[in-house]
Scaffold this motif. Structure first.
Motif, PDB file in Angstrom:
ATOM      1  N   VAL A 128       0.848  -1.196   0.000  1.00 30.34           N
ATOM      2  CA  VAL A 128       0.000   0.000   0.000  1.00 30.34           C
ATOM      3  C   VAL A 128       0.886   1.248   0.000  1.00 30.34           C
ATOM      4  O   VAL A 128       0.650   2.201  -0.745  1.00 30.34           O
ATOM      5  N   TYR A 129       1.930   1.199   0.818  1.00 23.23           N
ATOM      6  CA  TYR A 129       2.837   2.337   0.913  1.00 23.23           C
ATOM      7  C   TYR A 129       3.463   2.649  -0.447  1.00 23.23           C
ATOM      8  O   TYR A 129       3.586   3.819  -0.829  1.00 23.23           O
ATOM      9  N   ALA A 130       3.824   1.600  -1.182  1.00 22.95           N
ATOM     10  CA  ALA A 130       4.428   1.806  -2.499  1.00 22.95           C
ATOM     11  C   ALA A 130       3.522   2.656  -3.379  1.00 22.95           C
ATOM     12  O   ALA A 130       3.982   3.535  -4.111  1.00 22.95           O
ATOM     13  N   TRP A 131       2.223   2.426  -3.275  1.00 23.84           N
ATOM     14  CA  TRP A 131       1.285   3.186  -4.112  1.00 23.84           C
ATOM     15  C   TRP A 131       1.158   4.620  -3.661  1.00 23.84           C
ATOM     16  O   TRP A 131       0.830   5.507  -4.447  1.00 23.84           O
ATOM     17  N   LYS A 132       1.399   4.833  -2.372  1.00 26.36           N
ATOM     18  CA  LYS A 132       1.427   6.208  -1.869  1.00 26.36           C
ATOM     19  C   LYS A 132       2.540   6.973  -2.604  1.00 26.36           C
ATOM     20  O   LYS A 132       2.370   8.131  -2.976  1.00 26.36           O
ATOM     21  N   LEU A 133       3.664   6.302  -2.816  1.00 27.78           N
ATOM     22  CA  LEU A 133       4.774   6.923  -3.536  1.00 27.78           C
ATOM     23  C   LEU A 133       4.421   7.118  -5.002  1.00 27.78           C
ATOM     24  O   LEU A 133       4.673   8.170  -5.585  1.00 27.78           O
ATOM     25  N   ILE A 134       3.825   6.076  -5.594  1.00 34.45           N
ATOM     26  CA  ILE A 134       3.552   6.118  -7.033  1.00 34.45           C
ATOM     27  C   ILE A 134       2.500   7.161  -7.369  1.00 34.45           C
ATOM     28  O   ILE A 134       2.635   7.912  -8.340  1.00 34.45           O
ATOM     29  N   THR A 249      -5.556   5.552   4.268  1.00 30.67           N
ATOM     30  CA  THR A 249      -4.340   6.058   3.650  1.00 30.67           C
ATOM     31  C   THR A 249      -4.637   6.960   2.455  1.00 30.67           C
ATOM     32  O   THR A 249      -4.004   7.986   2.268  1.00 30.67           O
TER      33      THR A 249
END
Lengths: 301, 274
Positions: A128-134, A249
């Motif tokens: 999920v965090y990765a998508w926050k970056l993307i 998120t």
């Protein structure tokens, strides 16, 4: 000595069975079912409006609150998201599942299955965090969108009422993308399992009898893969229904069921309302499972 | 790559191949993005392309006492929950495999329930039970929550292995004079060892990463996933979070990969539905 004990147990298979069975059974009955019962009981309690304490008396008042207009909207919003995510996941999962089941060589198949299962088991939070970056406004996706001169299209999409937001990482669209991504492996594996069981000779027979590939696909492959799709949808649907990490998120002030439960029991301190609210997903899932069993989905899990 | 059955298999069309490998890429590229971002010098945004390159955040993360505490707690919880799951899961698998008793089907269903129902149901249910009994939140409340859904992973793996192990081997061992304990030690255990390893590793990964149930059973304690979660909603230490995320991927990747290799090699597929 050990031999004597061994013989003692060997003559009493029921005792051995009891020794094996009682610890796990006791654990699940006491801890898990016990908790579920306590959840159910709590959902019939209510909160004293003045003191904020839990009133331990049977009442339907809390359930009435579950069906007030705000919560009805929350349940509807969550169920809609779960449904759309499920449909899109099925559409994305199908080609890969089909390729793995019917075209990949045995060695490639092993690797592809590992490649699909690794995201399934690896850290959900980190993904999920990765998508926050993307999805961030200044992030990689925006950069590519800018590169292809699609910024105006993105702004238009984010301007849409209901699904838009200030950026992809703070909008229902972003949430939808992340839900689709996170639960995708749960859809691929059951479809692949179902397709694996379709015998190749059946497909040959279909083409021998004059069906075009598209006809074979529509009339033979799709119906046979359908139980797999239903099996996968149990996961995608149920998981979307109960999730609160992704809405917290990436979402906005428009709550989802999980988020509502989380805030009712946390900051709200209203455990009975939180308990009654989770009964929503439980009832929806039970109905879903009953329908799924009728459609033969359990064989494909 | 040579394929034995290539003569009967029609080749996949380019469209299908593209869709299949595109989906595979979609599944994996987000993790690579995190690796990339551990090297960004940018502290306040997620700017892409990265404005520079630095490895200093690894050092910064290592200095953080709160992170070490969370990591230690998560590792301890995962270890104890895995041990509990190994014992309970193997016992349940043994019971279901060796005898046909009343309610056998219900056992499988009961074991599956914690992962079939949304995590939030398990979480809030445990929360109400803990609250109702006035149990203070502790290390053990987290472990008890995790064990409920770790058991089924071990159970699935071990039961699948039992079903492929011939009962005649156990009988032969007994006939040759071994007692139950010797049979277990020399015949049963070597047979189920890799299933235990695979199940245990998946249970460990599952517990190490769990956040939904944990938020309801941890009280004020911070496991590593809870630490990450707090950063997701209110990012304060972005660069440190990137490093932590990378470390989590590395810690969970290895056990999962090994478990998958073991399972794929012995075609135990029952462990795959999480």
């Amino acid at each position: 000595m050990l031999n004597r004990i061994s013989t003692y147990f060997f003559r009493r298979p029921n005792l051995v069975l009891a020794i094996f069975l009682i610890p796990p059974l006791l654990y699940l009955l006491v801890v898990y079912l016990g908790s579920l019962v306590s959840l159910l009981v709590n959902s019939f309690y209510s909160i004293d409006d003045f003191t904020g304490m839990i009133v331990r008396e049977f009442t339907m008042r809390t359930y009435a609150q579950v069906f007030n207009i705000t919560n009805r909207e929350i349940i509807f919003r969550t169920a809609t998201m779960a449904l759309i995510v499920t449909i899109v996941d099925a559409m994305i999962a199908f080609p890969l599942a089909y390729y793995i089941a019917k075209f990949a060589s045995p060695r490639l198949k092993t690797w592809l299955l590992i490649a699909v299962t690794i995201p399934l088991w690896s850290s959900y939070l980190v993904r999920v965090y990765a998508w926050k970056l993307i999805l961030a406004k200044e992030g990689i996706l925006s950069w590519f969108i800018h590169l292809f001169n699609l910024t105006d299209a993105l702004d238009w999409l984010l301007g849409l009422p209901g699904i838009g937001g200030s950026s992809l990482s703070l909008s229902p669209i972003g949430m939808f993308i992340v839900f689709v991504y996170i639960w995708l492996p749960y859809m691929i594996i059951p479809i692949q399992t179902a397709l694996e069981r379709v015998p190749g000779s059946l497909l040959e027979a279909s083409s021998d009898l004059g069906a075009r590939p598209s006809q074979t696909f529509r009339t033979v492959i799709l119906p046979l893969a359908f139980p797999g799709v239903v099996a996968g949808s149990i996961f995608t649907f149920s998981l979307t229904l109960g999730d609160f990490i992704i809405p917290l998120t990436l979402g906005n002030s428009k709550f989802f069921i999980g988020q509502a439960v989380y805030s009712y029991q946390g900051t709200g301190g209203n455990v009975p309302l939180a308990a009654a609210m989770t009964m929503g997903p439980v009832v929806i899932m039970v109905l879903y499972l009953l329908i799924a069993r009728r459609l033969g989905a359990f064989d494909a899990i | 790559m040579p394929s034995k059955s290539s003569d009967t298999r029609p080749g996949a069309s380019w469209g299908l191949k593209l869709a299949a490998f595109g989906t595979l890429f979609f599944l994996h590229f987000p993790m690579w993005i995190i690796f990339l971002y551990t090297f960004t010098p940018d502290e306040t945004t997620y700017t892409f392309p990265l404005p520079g390159f630095t490895t200093k955040w690894f050092g910064v993360a290592l200095q953080r006492a709160d992170l070490w505490r969370s990591l230690t707690l998560s590792l301890q919880v995962a270890t104890v929950a895995t041990i509990a799951a190994l014992i309970l899961g193997t016992f349940a698998a043994a019971a279901v495999y060796r005898s046909n008793f009343f309610g056998r089907e219900s056992i499988s269903f009961l074991l599956l329930l914690p992962i079939a129902l949304p995590g939030i149901v398990t979480g809030i249910a445990l929360r109400t039970a803990i609250g109702g009994l006035d149990i203070p939140f502790s290390f053990w409340t987290i472990v008890i929550g995790h064990a409920t859904f770790c058991v089924v992973v071990v159970y699935n793996n071990v039961l699948a292995r039992f079903r492929r192990t011939s009962a005649t081997m156990i009988e032969a061992s007994m006939d040759l004079g071994a007692n139950s304990f010797q049979t277990f030690r020399h015949v049963v255990l070597p047979n189920i060892a890799t299933a235990l390893l695979a199940g245990g590793m998946l249970a460990f990964a599952l517990s190490f990463d769990e956040v939904i149930v944990t938020t309801f059973t941890a009280g004020q304690q911070t496991t590593l996933p809870i630490w990450i979660f707090s950063q997701l909603s209110r990012p304060r230490d972005r660069p440190v979070t990137n490093v932590v995320a990378t470390i989590v991927i590395l810690i969970t990747f290895l056990p999962i990969f090994i478990a998958q290799k073991i399972s794929a090699g012995s075609s135990d597929t029952e462990g795959e539905t999480k």
